[in-house]
Design an enzyme around this catalytic site. Sequence first.
Site, PDB file in Angstrom:
ATOM      1  N   LYS A 108       0.857  -1.080   0.116  1.00 54.98           N
ATOM      2  CA  LYS A 108       0.022  -0.043   0.052  1.00 54.98           C
ATOM      3  C   LYS A 108       1.028   1.063  -0.174  1.00 54.98           C
ATOM      4  CE  LYS A 108      -4.389  -1.587   1.865  1.00 54.98           C
ATOM      5  NZ  LYS A 108      -5.346  -1.441   2.879  1.00 54.98           N
ATOM      6  N   GLY A 119      -4.348  -0.080  17.433  1.00 59.88           N
ATOM      7  CA  GLY A 119      -3.430  -0.176  16.201  1.00 59.88           C
ATOM      8  C   GLY A 119      -3.180   1.089  15.464  1.00 59.88           C
ATOM      9  N   TYR A 161     -13.249  -9.308   8.959  1.00 56.94           N
ATOM     10  CA  TYR A 161     -14.231 -10.042   8.644  1.00 56.94           C
ATOM     11  C   TYR A 161     -14.162 -11.615   8.584  1.00 56.94           C
ATOM     12  CZ  TYR A 161     -11.839  -8.913   4.255  1.00 56.94           C
ATOM     13  OH  TYR A 161     -10.753  -8.999   3.314  1.00 56.94           O
ATOM     14  N   ASP A 197     -10.319   3.286   1.429  1.00 57.20           N
ATOM     15  CA  ASP A 197     -10.530   2.547   2.690  1.00 57.20           C
ATOM     16  C   ASP A 197     -11.170   3.547   3.534  1.00 57.20           C
ATOM     17  OD1 ASP A 197      -9.447   0.034   2.177  1.00 57.20           O
ATOM     18  OD2 ASP A 197      -7.375   0.560   2.783  1.00 57.20           O
ATOM     19  N   LEU A 240     -12.149  -4.355  12.218  1.00 59.31           N
ATOM     20  CA  LEU A 240     -11.978  -4.396  10.613  1.00 59.31           C
ATOM     21  C   LEU A 240     -11.786  -5.801  10.240  1.00 59.31           C
ATOM     22  CD1 LEU A 240     -11.798  -1.380  10.958  1.00 59.31           C
ATOM     23  CD2 LEU A 240      -9.531  -1.547   9.651  1.00 59.31           C
TER      24      LEU A 240
HETATM   25  P1  NAP Z   1      -0.647  -3.159   9.602  1.00 58.40           P
HETATM   26  O1  NAP Z   1      -0.109  -2.037   9.020  1.00 58.40           O
HETATM   27  O2  NAP Z   1       0.379  -4.477  10.054  1.00 58.40           O
HETATM   28  O3  NAP Z   1      -1.046  -2.378  11.186  1.00 58.40           O
HETATM   29  C1  NAP Z   1      -1.567  -3.087  12.291  1.00 58.40           C
HETATM   30  C2  NAP Z   1      -1.043  -2.496  13.554  1.00 58.40           C
HETATM   31  O4  NAP Z   1      -1.601  -3.055  14.751  1.00 58.40           O
HETATM   32  C3  NAP Z   1       0.575  -2.506  13.474  1.00 58.40           C
HETATM   33  O5  NAP Z   1       0.870  -1.175  13.971  1.00 58.40           O
HETATM   34  C4  NAP Z   1       0.632  -3.560  14.776  1.00 58.40           C
HETATM   35  O6  NAP Z   1       1.966  -3.250  15.407  1.00 58.40           O
HETATM   36  C5  NAP Z   1      -0.526  -3.376  15.725  1.00 58.40           C
HETATM   37  N1  NAP Z   1      -0.827  -4.297  16.576  1.00 58.40           N
HETATM   38  C6  NAP Z   1      -0.388  -5.331  16.510  1.00 58.40           C
HETATM   39  N2  NAP Z   1      -0.910  -6.126  17.557  1.00 58.40           N
HETATM   40  C7  NAP Z   1      -1.473  -5.307  18.573  1.00 58.40           C
HETATM   41  C8  NAP Z   1      -1.735  -5.199  19.997  1.00 58.40           C
HETATM   42  N3  NAP Z   1      -2.076  -6.507  20.505  1.00 58.40           N
HETATM   43  N4  NAP Z   1      -2.283  -4.077  20.411  1.00 58.40           N
HETATM   44  C9  NAP Z   1      -2.293  -2.876  19.497  1.00 58.40           C
HETATM   45  N5  NAP Z   1      -1.727  -2.796  18.559  1.00 58.40           N
HETATM   46  C10 NAP Z   1      -1.335  -4.015  17.816  1.00 58.40           C
HETATM   47  O7  NAP Z   1      -1.978  -3.807   9.066  1.00 58.40           O
HETATM   48  P2  NAP Z   1      -3.147  -3.185   8.351  1.00 58.40           P
HETATM   49  O8  NAP Z   1      -2.870  -3.120   6.825  1.00 58.40           O
HETATM   50  O9  NAP Z   1      -3.490  -1.753   8.952  1.00 58.40           O
HETATM   51  O10 NAP Z   1      -4.235  -4.213   8.401  1.00 58.40           O
HETATM   52  C11 NAP Z   1      -5.065  -4.301  10.033  1.00 58.40           C
HETATM   53  C12 NAP Z   1      -6.096  -5.117   9.662  1.00 58.40           C
HETATM   54  O11 NAP Z   1      -7.127  -4.689   9.161  1.00 58.40           O
HETATM   55  C13 NAP Z   1      -5.776  -6.591   9.042  1.00 58.40           C
HETATM   56  O12 NAP Z   1      -6.475  -7.458   9.704  1.00 58.40           O
HETATM   57  C14 NAP Z   1      -6.597  -6.207   7.659  1.00 58.40           C
HETATM   58  O13 NAP Z   1      -7.193  -7.469   7.217  1.00 58.40           O
HETATM   59  C15 NAP Z   1      -7.754  -5.353   8.054  1.00 58.40           C
HETATM   60  N6  NAP Z   1      -8.163  -4.649   7.246  1.00 58.40           N
HETATM   61  C16 NAP Z   1      -9.636  -4.694   6.649  1.00 58.40           C
HETATM   62  C17 NAP Z   1     -10.187  -3.930   5.847  1.00 58.40           C
HETATM   63  C18 NAP Z   1     -11.569  -3.814   5.573  1.00 58.40           C
HETATM   64  O14 NAP Z   1     -11.915  -3.349   4.331  1.00 58.40           O
HETATM   65  N7  NAP Z   1     -12.615  -4.555   6.248  1.00 58.40           N
HETATM   66  C19 NAP Z   1      -9.405  -2.913   5.032  1.00 58.40           C
HETATM   67  C20 NAP Z   1      -8.046  -2.754   5.248  1.00 58.40           C
HETATM   68  C21 NAP Z   1      -7.676  -3.685   6.417  1.00 58.40           C
HETATM   69  P3  NAP Z   1       3.490  -4.122  14.975  1.00 58.40           P
HETATM   70  O15 NAP Z   1       3.730  -3.555  13.717  1.00 58.40           O
HETATM   71  O16 NAP Z   1       4.228  -3.656  16.166  1.00 58.40           O
HETATM   72  O17 NAP Z   1       2.656  -5.449  15.009  1.00 58.40           O
END
Ligand code: NAP
Length: 280
Positions: free
Chosen positions: A68, A129, A224, A104, A222
């Site tokens: 991304k 997060g 699903y 998004d 987020l």
């Molecule tokens: P990402 O960039 O890896 O962000 C996740 C963040 O959460 C990271 O900063 C991570 O820290 C942090 N984290 C991990 N464990 C945690 C905890 N226990 N407490 C607090 N923070 C924590 O991932 P992303 O792209 O944002 O995606 C995140 C989720 O959203 C995924 O499950 C994805 O499938 C979902 N999503 C859904 C949609 C939708 O349309 N529904 C769209 C986009 C994303 P670290 O990096 O230090 O691990």
Amino acid sequence: MTASKIYGLIGYPLAHSLSPLMHNAAFSHLKIGAEYKLFSLKQEELEGFLKNASCANLAGLNVTIPFKEKVIAFLESISPEAKLIGAVNTIKISGNKLEGFNTDARGFFKSLTSDLNFSPQNKNIFILGAGGASRAVCVSLAKASPKKIVIFDIDQAKSEALVNRLKENFEGVDILAAGSIERLGEEKFELLVNTTPIGMKKDDPCIVKDELINPDMLVYDLIYNPQKSALLKLSLEKGAKISNGLGMLLYQGAAAFEIWTGLKAPVSVMRRALMKGAAK
Ligand code: NAP
């Protein structure tokens, strides 16, 4: 019908995507000769793939983890919203021109406000997060004049960086980083959003302790797949209103479809396809 245009999702790995079902149902409903495919790409394949996009008949792409942010270097332009979020999830391809967008934020906001009837205005909001999805969610919420946004990430430097970025762009909004997840219990929050991947794996623990959920909250995860994460199950038991991320997925997809085709997305057809795919 033969597919004259190709659309698709780039990312790695691409195990659980429901996007082909949703977009192919829309193309078929509107009798558009197009097909949506999955393109699982290694890091070193990204540049070559994008440079050859027009030769391969590609007209539009969605982008997911881990590309991304990385795709931005290969695009001719990005929309102001994608710039603000710092990530692109949709690319429109016209000839050799590649334009980046982020749908998004719009997807999350539409799901929250239209389907769930929740207005963020003047509300206390807690975000779990501070990664890519969180940036989109926080931008959409900050635009809607909330009372306060508190962000917690296990990596505090990450939540602080996001808070600073948001403060630069939304001066009037109270935005802060929480030092611990217990901050959630220190005042009344009307909306809790999980933007972490914790809950995707079958044996993931619930990210929040029982006593931190209050029945007056809307808890939006987020995730699903599964449709009900451990967080959503607990929140439901506590009497809170819940939502998974299918609505966000639907509306970000509908917005991408409209950017690519210039046509109104057949949202109910796309929703039905998603629901069917998610129930499998
Ligand atoms: P990402 O960039 O890896 O962000 C996740 C963040 O959460 C990271 O900063 C991570 O820290 C942090 N984290 C991990 N464990 C945690 C905890 N226990 N407490 C607090 N923070 C924590 O991932 P992303 O792209 O944002 O995606 C995140 C989720 O959203 C995924 O499950 C994805 O499938 C979902 N999503 C859904 C949609 C939708 O349309 N529904 C769209 C986009 C994303 P670290 O990096 O230090 O691990």
